[in-house]
Enzyme design. Sequence first.
Site, short mmCIF file in Angstrom:
data_model
loop_
_atom_site.label_atom_id
_atom_site.label_comp_id
_atom_site.label_asym_id
_atom_site.label_seq_id
_atom_site.Cartn_x
_atom_site.Cartn_y
_atom_site.Cartn_z
N LYS A 61 124.03 32.44 62.00
CA LYS A 61 123.16 31.31 61.61
C LYS A 61 122.97 30.30 62.74
O LYS A 61 123.29 29.11 62.61
CB LYS A 61 123.72 30.61 60.37
CG LYS A 61 123.94 31.51 59.16
CD LYS A 61 124.46 30.70 57.98
CE LYS A 61 124.75 31.56 56.77
NZ LYS A 61 125.93 32.44 56.96
N ILE A 65 119.27 23.67 70.16
CA ILE A 65 118.01 23.48 70.88
C ILE A 65 117.47 24.84 71.30
O ILE A 65 118.23 25.80 71.47
CB ILE A 65 118.19 22.55 72.10
CG1 ILE A 65 119.17 23.16 73.11
CG2 ILE A 65 118.65 21.16 71.65
CD1 ILE A 65 119.26 22.38 74.41
#
EC number: 4.1.1.23
Length: 238
Positions: A61, A65
């Site tokens: 998961k 950035i």
Amino acid sequence: MSKSLIVALDFPGKKEVEQFLQHFEGEELFVKVGMELFYKEGPAIITYLKEKGHKIFLDLKLHDIPNTVKSAMRSLASLDVDMVNVHAAGGSSMMKAALEGLEEGKQEGKERPICIAVTQLTSTSEVMMKKEIGIEKTLEEAVAHYAKLTKESGLDGVVCSTLEVPKLREVCGDEFVTVTPGIRLASDDVNDQVRVATPKRARELGSSYIVVGRSITKAENPLEAYQTVKQQWEGVTV
């Protein structure tokens, strides 16, 4: 054995995985490796499972950035895993970067791993989403919004509850992949997941893949439990 049934290897280490897989000697499974196992054992657990012939959903998961996610996915693709995921909440730029990393890192002659996004965790209730996360939409609206964003970003599908699959088919089409955790046999406890369903219900609602953990891994006879789940999932009458 069915490749659309994914078994969650939610174990603390390789020793427990080896003990569990003894029940499936000679069988090729589709397994999910999550944070606990991967962070303990590292890439070596992926190599071990691949040598056993299993397909792998590496469930980490990612949510960071874009450049960091791109680099991470480049590394994960080099492990020859079959499916990976990100959080849709990371946004379109991040999801597109994930795909770029997978394309760059995939092994020569191999297809890139299936890339899906998490919409809302199956432990998330609508009250929690509104009160704690600050999303004012209904849970159904939020999931549909993230799924649409995921598709527009070029990803293959989403992780979602089985209950959300019909709506996502309307929004994203029949080819959009839906991977649904929170699957339990009717006789099992739901534990910490809120939005759960049986394998039969998942089939009826149109899930592409189901992820099953405790119903199989905690069973007295894991192989028998696997076969029961598989039969319900595939609609086999015995």
